[in-house]
Structures are given as C-alpha cells and as structure tokens.
Design a protein around this motif. Structure first.
Motif, PDB file in Angstrom:
ATOM      1  N   ILE A  67       0.835  -1.205   0.000  1.00 13.36           N
ATOM      2  CA  ILE A  67       0.000   0.000   0.000  1.00 13.36           C
ATOM      3  C   ILE A  67       0.870   1.256   0.000  1.00 13.36           C
ATOM      4  N   SER A  68       0.437   2.263  -0.731  1.00 14.06           N
ATOM      5  CA  SER A  68       1.157   3.543  -0.688  1.00 14.06           C
ATOM      6  C   SER A  68       0.127   4.668  -0.726  1.00 14.06           C
ATOM      7  N   PHE A  69       0.568   5.869  -0.342  1.00 10.53           N
ATOM      8  CA  PHE A  69      -0.370   6.987  -0.241  1.00 10.53           C
ATOM      9  C   PHE A  69       0.165   8.204  -0.995  1.00 10.53           C
ATOM     10  N   THR A  70      -0.717   8.878  -1.696  1.00 11.53           N
ATOM     11  CA  THR A  70      -0.290  10.008  -2.512  1.00 11.53           C
ATOM     12  C   THR A  70      -1.439  11.000  -2.695  1.00 11.53           C
ATOM     13  N   GLU A  71      -1.098  12.225  -3.135  1.00 16.22           N
ATOM     14  CA  GLU A  71      -2.178  13.150  -3.505  1.00 16.22           C
ATOM     15  C   GLU A  71      -2.263  13.288  -5.029  1.00 16.22           C
ATOM     16  N   ASP A  72      -1.334  12.624  -5.728  1.00 16.62           N
ATOM     17  CA  ASP A  72      -1.211  12.797  -7.170  1.00 16.62           C
ATOM     18  C   ASP A  72      -2.139  11.829  -7.935  1.00 16.62           C
ATOM     19  N   PHE A  73      -3.128  12.410  -8.604  1.00 13.01           N
ATOM     20  CA  PHE A  73      -4.103  11.599  -9.343  1.00 13.01           C
ATOM     21  C   PHE A  73      -3.488  10.799 -10.490  1.00 13.01           C
ATOM     22  N   ASN A  74      -2.307  11.206 -10.974  1.00 12.63           N
ATOM     23  CA  ASN A  74      -1.683  10.469 -12.083  1.00 12.63           C
ATOM     24  C   ASN A  74      -1.424   9.013 -11.722  1.00 12.63           C
ATOM     25  N   ASN A  75      -1.336   8.741 -10.408  1.00 14.49           N
ATOM     26  CA  ASN A  75      -1.098   7.361  -9.969  1.00 14.49           C
ATOM     27  C   ASN A  75      -2.248   6.419 -10.322  1.00 14.49           C
ATOM     28  N   VAL A  76      -3.401   6.998 -10.599  1.00 22.33           N
ATOM     29  CA  VAL A  76      -4.555   6.187 -11.034  1.00 22.33           C
ATOM     30  C   VAL A  76      -4.171   5.377 -12.277  1.00 22.33           C
ATOM     31  N   VAL A 104     -13.545  15.121  -7.942  1.00 26.95           N
ATOM     32  CA  VAL A 104     -12.808  13.885  -8.236  1.00 26.95           C
ATOM     33  C   VAL A 104     -13.098  13.424  -9.663  1.00 26.95           C
ATOM     34  N   ILE A 105     -14.360  13.523 -10.082  1.00 27.09           N
ATOM     35  CA  ILE A 105     -14.709  13.070 -11.437  1.00 27.09           C
ATOM     36  C   ILE A 105     -13.963  13.909 -12.479  1.00 27.09           C
ATOM     37  N   SER A 106     -13.866  15.227 -12.271  1.00 24.57           N
ATOM     38  CA  SER A 106     -13.152  15.999 -13.295  1.00 24.57           C
ATOM     39  C   SER A 106     -11.650  15.735 -13.252  1.00 24.57           C
ATOM     40  N   GLU A 107     -11.095  15.499 -12.056  1.00 26.17           N
ATOM     41  CA  GLU A 107      -9.653  15.142 -11.988  1.00 26.17           C
ATOM     42  C   GLU A 107      -9.430  13.799 -12.694  1.00 26.17           C
ATOM     43  N   LEU A 108     -10.352  12.858 -12.474  1.00 24.57           N
ATOM     44  CA  LEU A 108     -10.208  11.544 -13.109  1.00 24.57           C
ATOM     45  C   LEU A 108     -10.300  11.666 -14.630  1.00 24.57           C
ATOM     46  N   TYR A 109     -11.193  12.530 -15.070  1.00 25.21           N
ATOM     47  CA  TYR A 109     -11.336  12.731 -16.526  1.00 25.21           C
ATOM     48  C   TYR A 109      -9.996  13.165 -17.121  1.00 25.21           C
ATOM     49  N   ASN A 110      -9.366  14.146 -16.473  1.00 20.79           N
ATOM     50  CA  ASN A 110      -8.086  14.679 -16.995  1.00 20.79           C
ATOM     51  C   ASN A 110      -6.996  13.627 -17.056  1.00 20.79           C
ATOM     52  N   LYS A 139     -20.192  13.474 -17.579  1.00 17.67           N
ATOM     53  CA  LYS A 139     -18.858  14.099 -17.529  1.00 17.67           C
ATOM     54  C   LYS A 139     -17.779  13.185 -18.112  1.00 17.67           C
ATOM     55  N   LEU A 140     -18.049  11.866 -18.131  1.00 16.42           N
ATOM     56  CA  LEU A 140     -17.010  10.928 -18.572  1.00 16.42           C
ATOM     57  C   LEU A 140     -17.316  10.321 -19.942  1.00 16.42           C
ATOM     58  N   LYS A 141     -18.375  10.829 -20.584  1.00 24.11           N
ATOM     59  CA  LYS A 141     -18.880  10.095 -21.759  1.00 24.11           C
ATOM     60  C   LYS A 141     -17.881  10.002 -22.922  1.00 24.11           C
ATOM     61  N   ASN A 142     -16.899  10.918 -22.971  1.00 19.14           N
ATOM     62  CA  ASN A 142     -15.926  10.841 -24.079  1.00 19.14           C
ATOM     63  C   ASN A 142     -14.839   9.796 -23.867  1.00 19.14           C
ATOM     64  N   LEU A 143     -14.791   9.224 -22.674  1.00 14.57           N
ATOM     65  CA  LEU A 143     -13.708   8.265 -22.392  1.00 14.57           C
ATOM     66  C   LEU A 143     -14.157   6.857 -22.781  1.00 14.57           C
ATOM     67  N   LYS A 144     -13.592   6.372 -23.889  1.00 15.64           N
ATOM     68  CA  LYS A 144     -14.079   5.091 -24.447  1.00 15.64           C
ATOM     69  C   LYS A 144     -13.742   3.894 -23.576  1.00 15.64           C
ATOM     70  N   ASN A 145     -12.572   3.927 -22.935  1.00 12.69           N
ATOM     71  CA  ASN A 145     -12.130   2.730 -22.194  1.00 12.69           C
ATOM     72  C   ASN A 145     -12.582   2.706 -20.740  1.00 12.69           C
ATOM     73  N   VAL A 146     -13.352   3.711 -20.378  1.00  9.17           N
ATOM     74  CA  VAL A 146     -13.702   3.814 -18.954  1.00  9.17           C
ATOM     75  C   VAL A 146     -15.144   3.358 -18.706  1.00  9.17           C
ATOM     76  N   SER A 147     -15.304   2.454 -17.716  1.00 10.86           N
ATOM     77  CA  SER A 147     -16.651   2.017 -17.308  1.00 10.86           C
ATOM     78  C   SER A 147     -16.918   2.538 -15.902  1.00 10.86           C
ATOM     79  N   VAL A 148     -18.195   2.763 -15.619  1.00  8.68           N
ATOM     80  CA  VAL A 148     -18.565   3.250 -14.283  1.00  8.68           C
ATOM     81  C   VAL A 148     -19.634   2.337 -13.689  1.00  8.68           C
ATOM     82  N   VAL A 149     -19.433   1.916 -12.457  1.00  8.56           N
ATOM     83  CA  VAL A 149     -20.468   1.136 -11.767  1.00  8.56           C
ATOM     84  C   VAL A 149     -20.724   1.749 -10.385  1.00  8.56           C
ATOM     85  N   VAL A 150     -21.920   1.475  -9.855  1.00  2.00           N
ATOM     86  CA  VAL A 150     -22.268   1.919  -8.502  1.00  2.00           C
ATOM     87  C   VAL A 150     -22.207   0.704  -7.595  1.00  2.00           C
ATOM     88  N   ASN A 151     -21.534   0.854  -6.460  1.00  3.61           N
ATOM     89  CA  ASN A 151     -21.356  -0.312  -5.579  1.00  3.61           C
ATOM     90  C   ASN A 151     -21.414   0.166  -4.119  1.00  3.61           C
TER      91      ASN A 151
END
Ligand code: UGA
Length: 440
Positions: A67-76, A104-110, A139-151
C-alpha cells in the motif's frame, strides 16, 4: 488469476478501511487523498480515527509494500480499478453535498483521457438516486475505455473490517452487464467464497443504500417510541419487548436496541438527504420526517430524566460515560453526547466526561469548559448524577461499588440499557425504556 491493481480516492472511514483490506488481501493498492497531513500520518502508519485492527493491518501492508499513499491523481494510471470513496456530507439544510465527488470526477477525466487500456470506476460514496446517470456519466462520456459502476457500501464503523470480509450482499449498479461483470471479476479475486451479488441499474443501486439506512433508522425510532411509552408504565421493560418481537423472523432482533437515538455519519445524514431529495414529491416523505423527529426528541427524554432527579442545577456535577456515537469507534459525528453537554453547559452545570477512545476528539468541541477524565472513577468522583451514553464493554462490567464509592449522589441514567437494573435497587436508577419503577 492476476490480481487487479487498485486505487482508492478519499481516505476517510470507508476509503481507508477498503484500501487497507485490499492491501491485506494482496492487491497492490494506492490510496489518494488531498489532505497532506493525513497522508503524512498514514505513511507513518498512523490513522486519524480508531477502528479495531485497522492500524495493525495498515502497518503490516506497509511492510509488505502493498500500500502507498499520494495526492497525485496520475497514480490512477498505474491501476485497473478506482474506488471513489469521498465524503458526501450534508449541506447546512440537510441536502447531499456532491462537491468532492464532482471534483474527483473531473480530476479523473483529466488523467484517464491518457489511458489506452480499460479502467473501471466504482462509485462507493453514498449518492442520491440518479447522481451517476445524470452527473457522473455525462462528464465521462468521451472516455471510451472507462466504465462506471455503482457499488454501495454497507459496512458499520467499529465492525468495518469484518463487514468488508463478510458482506450480507454485494450490490452492483451498471448501465450494461459488461461493466457489472468487470467488478464481479475483481470480487472473484477478493473472496474465496463469493457472497451473493445483486446486479441492477445505477439508480436502483443508489436507492438501495438509502432504503437500507432509512429502514435501520426507522427500526431505531420505532423501538425508541415504544421505549418512551414503557418509561411511563410500571414494570414494563423495552428490552423484554425488543427480545419478544425480535424473535419474530419477519422482524428480527438487530437494530431494536433502544437508546439515546441514532448518531454517526450515516443514518442521520442519509435520512436527511432522503427527506430533502423526496421533498419534491410533496407529502410522500412525512414518514421519514417522523423517524428523524423521534430521533431528535430522544435527547429530551434524557433531559426529563435528569430533571426528575433534580440535578439540572448549577451547583450540580454530571458525569457522562461514553461520548462516541456507538462503541468501538472514536467518531463523534452526530453523537448525542455533544448535544447533551451543550445543553448542560447552558444550564451552568459542571460536566465531567469519560470515553475510552473519543476523549481527545471531544476536546475539540468543549476545550476547557468541561473536565476530561481518563479513568471512570475520576469521572464519577463527586458527581450528583452519571449518564451512560455509549455502550462500551468497560461500562457493562461496572459494579455498583464503583458508583457508590465515588459519587456524591447515587443517580444513574443508563441510556443504553447495559447495566442490570435489579442490581441497582439502592440507587435512583433510570434507563431508557424501563418502566418508572419505585417512584411510580
Ligand atoms: C450505518 C449502517 O449500519 C451501515 O450498514 C452503513 O454502511 C453505514 O451506516 C453507512 O452508510 O456508511 P454506522 O453509522 O457505522 O453504519 O453505525 P450503526 O451501527 O448503523 O449505528 C448507527 C447509530 O444507531 C448509532 O448511534 C447506534 O448506537 C444506533 N443504534 C443502532 C441504536 O440506537 N440501536 C440499535 O439497535 C442499533
């Protein structure tokens, strides 16, 4: 099967427990949060709240480099699945506040627009129905490889790690079965014995979480309403009633423990968001409003008991045992203790408090206005009345002589029903949902 790599965004209660349990189960896990102080502490193996075994598992996972911890979204980008567990708190008027989720959703989009392989985003934060379909997906509709689920998550504070390992059900909401299957594959890696999975659409999955919490809140307000009637009736004890009706399998015994009212970060917040969300349906939410109202009125029951003991006077000292909203946590959100102490201070009463875990957090609310005691005996010393507010095991074991040897007057109010009333005959003993007894 090769284990998925996991990122968890929002290291609050749900996020951190989820990240740690994944790391413990051998998944490479990255925890992401914007709070630098929190990240610094986590890197040292320190959590900012108490949850049984969490620190221990965190330190073990850090040693194993899982496990590691960061504030940098690029690690996604280094991971396959991102769990979003940011808070969705209440606004001042009780609506759901989606600010963190939207950020978070807009950071993830970028970040994810640069990813060429598949990525799964899992919304674990509690969100009102239609949030995913109307706010997240557009907000994420242009991202072809990304799926979203609710859990949605059903874990309870104080029992979180066990609830994660043994859930009663996994609910997955998705727009198409392919996305649901992607999360199912992860759960197959996580569980040796698969729990039942319920697949549904996004909005139904979101509503299940609210229905679940509203039902639990309803059960508690129901039993507290019965408890308040019992207090008026000689010899009638709500615990016996809860036991009897709990035996009916259609009702069940859980969440029938009468007490000072439900608190914490979930039941009050979600009930309030549900009420605001359903306000647009006019008179369809009066039932939920009543449940909330019963909960708020439980504090008045305690005040009435204090009044009948004649201890609401500025010369009196009241000892409060238990500050956390329930046992096995140091969480004070919506805790009855805060409301009670505020009320007592307004009346000029001297207040002493004890809690095995939440004492330090309580200092943030009342600073030097009250006395903080590390030992139960010190808290009881010189008190005219003792109010038990949290059902900690340490309090269940208390013998009568601990009260007798320390208190100035033998007044006890057991709001959690953890002491045996038959042992306190010589005391002025009152408990939520216990008939009025001697003075009737
Ligand atoms: C609650 C739900 O139980 C979880 O399923 C859900 O995942 C979580 O909210 C969430 O939405 O994230 P939690 O707030 O940790 O979990 O605590 P609970 O154990 O539900 O207790 C809530 C309050 O109700 C506490 O103040 C507790 O003392 C009170 N309570 C509970 C009673 O007064 N009587 C009972 O019989 C049970």
């Amino acid at each position: 099967m090769k284990k998925s790599k996991i990122s968890v965004i929002g290291l609050g209660f749900v996020g951190l427990t989820l990240a740690v349990i994944n790391a413990k189960e051998g998944f490479d896990t990255i925890g992401i949060d914007s709070d630098k102080g929190k990240l610094k502490n986590l890197r040292r193996g320190k959590t900012d709240f108490y949850e049984p075994n969490l620190s221990k598992y965190l330190k073990e996972s850090m040693k194993g480099d899982k496990i590691s911890f960061t504030e940098d979204f690029n690690n996604v980008l280094k991971t396959d699945i991102t769990f979003i567990t940011v808070g969705t708190p209440s606004t001042k008027d009780g609506r759901i506040d989606l600010t963190s989720l939207k950020k978070v959703i807009s950071e993830l989009y970028n970040v994810l627009k640069n990813k060429s392989t598949n990525h799964l985003i899992v919304i674990k934060s509690t969100v009102v129905p239609t949030t995913t379909s109307q706010i997240v997906l557009p907000k994420l509709k242009n991202l072809k490889n990304v799926s979203v689920v609710v859990n949605p998550e059903f874990l309870r504070e104080g029992n979180a790690l066990k609830d994660l390992v043994k859930p009663h059900l996994i609910v997955i909401g998705c727009d198409n079965n392919k996305d649901c299957k992607a999360l199912e594959r992860y759960y197959k890696q996580f569980y040796k014995t698969m729990p039942e999975i319920l697949k549904t659409d996004n909005s139904t999955a979101e509503m299940i979480k609210y229905a679940n919490n509203a039902f639990l809140a309803t059960k508690i307000s129901f039993i507290n309403s019965i408890a308040n009637v019992c207090q008026k009736l000689p010899l009638v004890d709500v615990n016996t009633i809860a036991y009897a009706i709990g035996k009916d399998s259609r009702i069940g015994s859980q969440f029938l423990q009468a007490g000072p009212g439900f608190g914490g970060s979930c039941l009050p917040k979600d009930l309030s968001a549900l009420i605001k969300f359903t306000d647009k349906f006019h008179d369809l939410n009066s039932f939920f409003k009543a449940v909330e109202n019963v909960n708020q009125l439980q504090l008045i029951q305690i005040i009435k008991m204090l009044k009948s003991m004649k201890v609401l006077d500025s010369k009196k000292v009241i000892a409060v045992l238990g500050l956390a909203f329930k046992k096995n946590t140091d969480d004070l959100r919506e805790a009855v203790s805060i409301k009670l102490v505020k009320n007592l201070l307004k009346k000029g009463i001297q207040v002493k408090v004890h809690d095995p875990m939440a004492l330090d957090n309580f200092k943030n609310f009342f600073n030097k206005k009250i006395s903080y005691c590390k030992k139960i005996e010190d808290c009881l010393k010189g008190a005219n009345c003792c109010v038990i507010l949290t059902e900690w095991d340490d309090y269940k074991k208390l013998k009568t002589n601990v009260f007798r040897n320390n208190m100035k007057e033998l007044n006890i109010i057991d709001t959690r029903r953890i002491l045996d009333p038959t042992k306190f005959n010589e005391f002025n003993f009152k408990a939520i949902g216990l008939g009025p007894g001697k003075d009737c």
